[in-house]
Motif scaffolding. Structure first.
Motif, PDB file in Angstrom:
ATOM      1  N   VAL A 141      -5.209  -3.316  -5.280  1.00  0.00           N
ATOM      2  CA  VAL A 141      -4.895  -2.961  -3.787  1.00  0.00           C
ATOM      3  C   VAL A 141      -5.834  -3.622  -3.215  1.00  0.00           C
ATOM      4  O   VAL A 141      -5.848  -3.854  -1.832  1.00  0.00           O
ATOM      5  CB  VAL A 141      -5.393  -1.212  -3.781  1.00  0.00           C
ATOM      6  CG1 VAL A 141      -5.507  -0.322  -2.632  1.00  0.00           C
ATOM      7  CG2 VAL A 141      -3.568  -0.385  -4.798  1.00  0.00           C
ATOM      8  N   ILE A 142      -6.769  -3.523  -4.450  1.00  0.00           N
ATOM      9  CA  ILE A 142      -7.923  -4.313  -3.667  1.00  0.00           C
ATOM     10  C   ILE A 142      -7.277  -5.496  -3.817  1.00  0.00           C
ATOM     11  O   ILE A 142      -8.042  -6.064  -1.639  1.00  0.00           O
ATOM     12  CB  ILE A 142      -8.871  -4.662  -4.775  1.00  0.00           C
ATOM     13  CG1 ILE A 142     -10.081  -3.186  -5.084  1.00  0.00           C
ATOM     14  CG2 ILE A 142     -10.487  -5.755  -4.127  1.00  0.00           C
ATOM     15  CD1 ILE A 142     -10.996  -3.704  -5.835  1.00  0.00           C
ATOM     16  N   LEU A 160       0.737  -1.330   0.168  1.00  0.00           N
ATOM     17  CA  LEU A 160      -0.019  -0.195  -0.052  1.00  0.00           C
ATOM     18  C   LEU A 160       0.550   1.524  -0.013  1.00  0.00           C
ATOM     19  O   LEU A 160       0.549   2.234  -0.832  1.00  0.00           O
ATOM     20  CB  LEU A 160      -0.643   0.259   0.949  1.00  0.00           C
ATOM     21  CG  LEU A 160      -1.917  -1.194   1.260  1.00  0.00           C
ATOM     22  CD1 LEU A 160      -2.509  -1.365   2.218  1.00  0.00           C
ATOM     23  CD2 LEU A 160      -2.267  -1.278  -0.178  1.00  0.00           C
ATOM     24  N   ARG A 202     -13.074   1.662  -9.381  1.00  0.00           N
ATOM     25  CA  ARG A 202     -12.246   3.280  -8.102  1.00  0.00           C
ATOM     26  C   ARG A 202     -10.454   3.412  -8.021  1.00  0.00           C
ATOM     27  O   ARG A 202      -9.682   3.882  -7.710  1.00  0.00           O
ATOM     28  CB  ARG A 202     -12.863   3.639  -7.103  1.00  0.00           C
ATOM     29  CG  ARG A 202     -14.632   4.456  -7.911  1.00  0.00           C
ATOM     30  CD  ARG A 202     -15.532   4.417  -6.739  1.00  0.00           C
ATOM     31  NE  ARG A 202     -16.753   4.589  -7.612  1.00  0.00           N
ATOM     32  CZ  ARG A 202     -17.161   5.839  -7.361  1.00  0.00           C
ATOM     33  NH1 ARG A 202     -16.779   7.104  -6.957  1.00  0.00           N
ATOM     34  NH2 ARG A 202     -18.055   6.170  -8.044  1.00  0.00           N
ATOM     35  N   VAL A 203     -10.762   1.823  -6.980  1.00  0.00           N
ATOM     36  CA  VAL A 203      -9.891   1.278  -6.447  1.00  0.00           C
ATOM     37  C   VAL A 203      -8.644   0.456  -7.320  1.00  0.00           C
ATOM     38  O   VAL A 203      -9.178  -0.094  -8.110  1.00  0.00           O
ATOM     39  CB  VAL A 203     -10.232   0.938  -5.296  1.00  0.00           C
ATOM     40  CG1 VAL A 203      -7.942   0.853  -4.445  1.00  0.00           C
ATOM     41  CG2 VAL A 203     -10.560   1.556  -4.306  1.00  0.00           C
ATOM     42  N   SER A 204      -7.595   0.789  -7.509  1.00  0.00           N
ATOM     43  CA  SER A 204      -6.394  -0.218  -8.567  1.00  0.00           C
ATOM     44  C   SER A 204      -7.121  -1.501  -8.571  1.00  0.00           C
ATOM     45  O   SER A 204      -7.126  -1.787  -6.676  1.00  0.00           O
ATOM     46  CB  SER A 204      -5.226   0.133  -8.725  1.00  0.00           C
ATOM     47  OG  SER A 204      -4.359  -0.393  -8.024  1.00  0.00           O
ATOM     48  N   ARG A 228     -11.666   0.628 -14.807  1.00  0.00           N
ATOM     49  CA  ARG A 228     -10.831   1.129 -14.124  1.00  0.00           C
ATOM     50  C   ARG A 228     -11.604   2.150 -13.727  1.00  0.00           C
ATOM     51  O   ARG A 228     -11.481   2.011 -12.088  1.00  0.00           O
ATOM     52  CB  ARG A 228      -9.508   0.798 -14.895  1.00  0.00           C
ATOM     53  CG  ARG A 228      -8.588   0.356 -14.407  1.00  0.00           C
ATOM     54  CD  ARG A 228      -7.135   0.422 -14.692  1.00  0.00           C
ATOM     55  NE  ARG A 228      -6.727  -0.571 -15.203  1.00  0.00           N
ATOM     56  CZ  ARG A 228      -5.452  -1.450 -14.608  1.00  0.00           C
ATOM     57  NH1 ARG A 228      -5.844  -1.139 -13.536  1.00  0.00           N
ATOM     58  NH2 ARG A 228      -4.717  -2.166 -15.161  1.00  0.00           N
TER      59      ARG A 228
END
Lengths: 499, 140
Positions: free
Chosen positions: B68-69, A21, B63-65, B59
């Motif tokens: 990262v999820i 992160l 909202r989030v890549s 994408r």
């Protein structure tokens, strides 16, 4: 109690998540470093618990063995976990100097920490299928680390690496399936009795050979080692050091575990094959190294030849030989990772890893030269460094069994190792630089040099300590070998533990 | 893909599939379903969307890549497993709090760490599959 076993795996995993992160920020690398320190602390706690109680085991999710996943640590597992954490910390420091920011932003530290978690998990698990899962975690992380940063060479190396390792994993997985078919259990401690009582002992031996091939590819033994020299010279030095130190040793560890705990029914057959495999591994590795002129390629071939000594320790199957094998395992991780670190710093100073294109390091960087001599001579088995004691134990075990040929090959390979090390010494350190330049330390930024020299010096210091003060380490290896040869304690702790 | 029919149908299908994936996630553990299958269905819904409207649009919808999820999911799953520490149990032991009873048959519903773990798995699968799928689609 069970958390002592969990933390060395959980800490690097959590570090991986946080480091991912924060991958675009400078904080990412410090998180990775802090995680490595915490992992080392967790491993030290585990080691203390093992020294205190002998074998310890824990049932994950409160499912009793043999049905759930068991984590178990005996002396061998504990020392491997500690040495993994030490290598991880050294690499995390080294990476501060070497890894460029673009690579960090791709998630380098997350992958690196996942690799450490995978290696640690493989050392601690007491469940055969779980071992396969950890192998996969390692494979995925190591493949990504191999190709990270891009370039044709890296991709080429990565494909060879992943293709051959997938074959090995498939053989290993089929072996697990068949073994489960015979025994009806996946718990390694439970399997010991089930395999011994199996009706079809011929099939058990066949399966033992499947496992030997599967783990053999991982450990890079003859004739399955060709993926190693094809891939270890391309990635970042921090990565090739951690690969060289740890990945093949997981294969050796798995061999040691399975061929002392489960496949001991026909030692005359299986371990006899291992002896010949080991001798050929030692010899072909060292001969391959003699033909190379690239710093890292020479070192890669030497990994193979040294793997032979460790499997030889297992193959001879006496307390002394196994003790030597365990000692060798630990010594080799420290020394080999260190040599790859040195190669990286030498490249920073002199500009290349091809020995024909560098030189003059002795004059301009005497500290690096001194720090190269220690692991190099230790690898070759010079007294009083750690490698001497490792080789001494193996050779003595072979002599006690009156195996003259084995002894002869071990000593010959030691001699040829010195040849390769002096070749590196002569070409990289003594001869003048072919371009006429002075490879001064100023060619690398000071913070890079600092980050790289600290782990090199630290690991060299450990080599010296083990060399001059081998008593506690040898005693430790002796207990580890006793536990391996008589796993009653291991079996009862795994199967009898009350959650 | 520039088909009006597909684009129009996709809008409807995507929402339906995504809700179904959440249903599968919540239904899991005691009944067939769970985080893995739910995550797969959820990923398929976004893949349909990206086929209809293009990966760039998909994408944006996420909202989030996806990487990262996936990593967040890994963290959630691990933390859910580590919650057992506070109860003095080994890693990944499920912690259950039954509301209005003391077992699956009698209680109205339960609050448990197993669902949190499954949500983590859901996110790992969703993120993992989507990062692969988007990479493939953007390549061509």
């Amino acid at each position: 109690m069970s958390w002592v076993l969990v933390m060395p795996i959980a800490v690097p995993f959590l570090t991986a998540v946080v480091a991912f992160l924060a991958r675009s920020y400078p904080a990412g690398r410090w998180i990775s470093l802090a995680g490595s320190v915490l992992t080392l602390i967790a491993s030290a706690v585990l080691m203390a618990a093992v020294l205190d109680e002998g074998v310890i085991a824990a049932q994950m999710s409160n499912w009793d063995a043999p049905f759930g996943i068991t984590l178990v640590a005996d002396y061998l597992s504990a020392v491997m976990v500690v040495i993994t954490a030490i290598t991880g910390l050294a690499t995390a420091i080294y990476a501060l100097g070497e890894i460029p920011e673009e690579t960090e932003a791709l998630g380098f530290y997350a992958l690196f920490q996942t690799l450490i978690a995978g290696v640690t998990g493989a050392f601690l698990t007491g469940d055969l299928f779980n071992l396969y899962v950890w192998f996969e975690v390692m494979l995925i992380a190591s493949f990504s680390l191999l190709v990270i940063g891009g370039g044709k060479e890296r991709l080429d190396a990565g494909i060879k690496y992943v293709a051959l390792n997938l074959v090995s994993t498939l053989i290993f997985l089929s072996g697990i399936g068949l073994l489960y078919g015979i025994t009806g259990t996946l718990n390694m401690a439970d399997m010991r009795d089930a395999v011994a009582n199996a009706e079809n002992q011929g099939l058990v031996t066949v399966l033992a050979m499947m496992f030997m091939v599967g783990f053999g590819v991982k450990a890079a033994v003859f004739p399955l080692f060709f993926w190693l020299p094809a891939s270890y010279h391309t990635p970042y030095f921090a990565i090739s050091a951690v690969f060289a130190g740890l990945l093949t040793k997981v294969g050796v560890y798995a061999l040691m575990r399975m061929f002392t705990l489960v496949f001991v029914g026909d030692v005359g057959f299986t371990h006899e094959i291992l002896i010949w495999v080991s001798l050929l591994t030692m010899f072909t590795g060292v001969i391959g190294a003699a033909a190379q002129t690239d710093f890292r390629k020479i070192l890669s071939f030497h990994i193979i030849s040294q793997i032979g000594y460790m499997t030889l320790g297992l193959a001879l199957f006496t307390p002394l030989a196994l003790m030597g094998g365990v000692f060798y395992l630990v010594h080799h991780i420290i020394v080999k990772a260190n040599l790859f670190f040195v190669a990286g710093l030498a490249k920073q100073y002199a500009g290349h890893t091809d020995l024909n294109r560098i030189g003059g390091l002795y004059k301009s960087a005497p500290l690096l030269a001194a720090l190269f001599i220690i692991p190099a001579f230790s690898l070759a088995g010079f007294p009083p460094l750690s490698g001497f004691w490792a080789k001494y134990l193996i050779v003595k075990a072979a002599l006690e069994l009156n195996m003259w040929f084995v002894t002869f090959v071990s000593l010959l390979v030691g001699l040829l190792t010195i040849y390769s090390m002096t070749k590196i010494w002569g070409m990289a350190f003594w001869k003048p630089h072919p371009d006429g330049i002075d490879p001064t330390p100023d060619r690398a930024p000071p913070q890079v040099t600092r980050a790289m020299i600290v782990p090199i010096a630290g690991l060299a210091l450990m080599t010296i300590i083990i060399g001059f003060y081998p008593e506690p380490f040898v005693q430790f290896a002796e207990t580890a070998a006793t536990q391996l040869l008589d796993p009653t304690d291991y079996v009862t702790t795994v199967l009898g533990v009350q959650p | 893909m520039n088909s009006v029919i597909f684009t129009a149908a996709a809008r409807l299908l995507v929402a339906l599939m995504f809700v179904f994936s959440l249903f599968m996630l919540l239904r899991g553990h005691h009944l067939p379903g769970g985080g893995f299958i739910g995550g797969l269905i959820g990923a398929v819904s976004f893949i349909v969307y990206s086929l209809a409207c293009g990966p760039a649009e998909a994408r944006k919808a996420l909202r989030v890549s996806p990487e990262v999820i996936a990593m967040l999911g890994l963290g959630i799953a691990l933390l859910a497993g580590m919650f057992a520490f506070f109860m003095g149990d080994p890693l990944f032991t499920g912690q259950w709090y039954w509301v209005g009873g003391d077992s699956y048959e009698t209680a109205a519903f339960s609050i448990n760490t197993v669902l949190v773990f499954d949500i983590g798995v859901y996110l790992v699968v969703l993120g993992g599959i989507l990062s692969l799928a988007y990479a493939f689609e953007e390549e061509t």
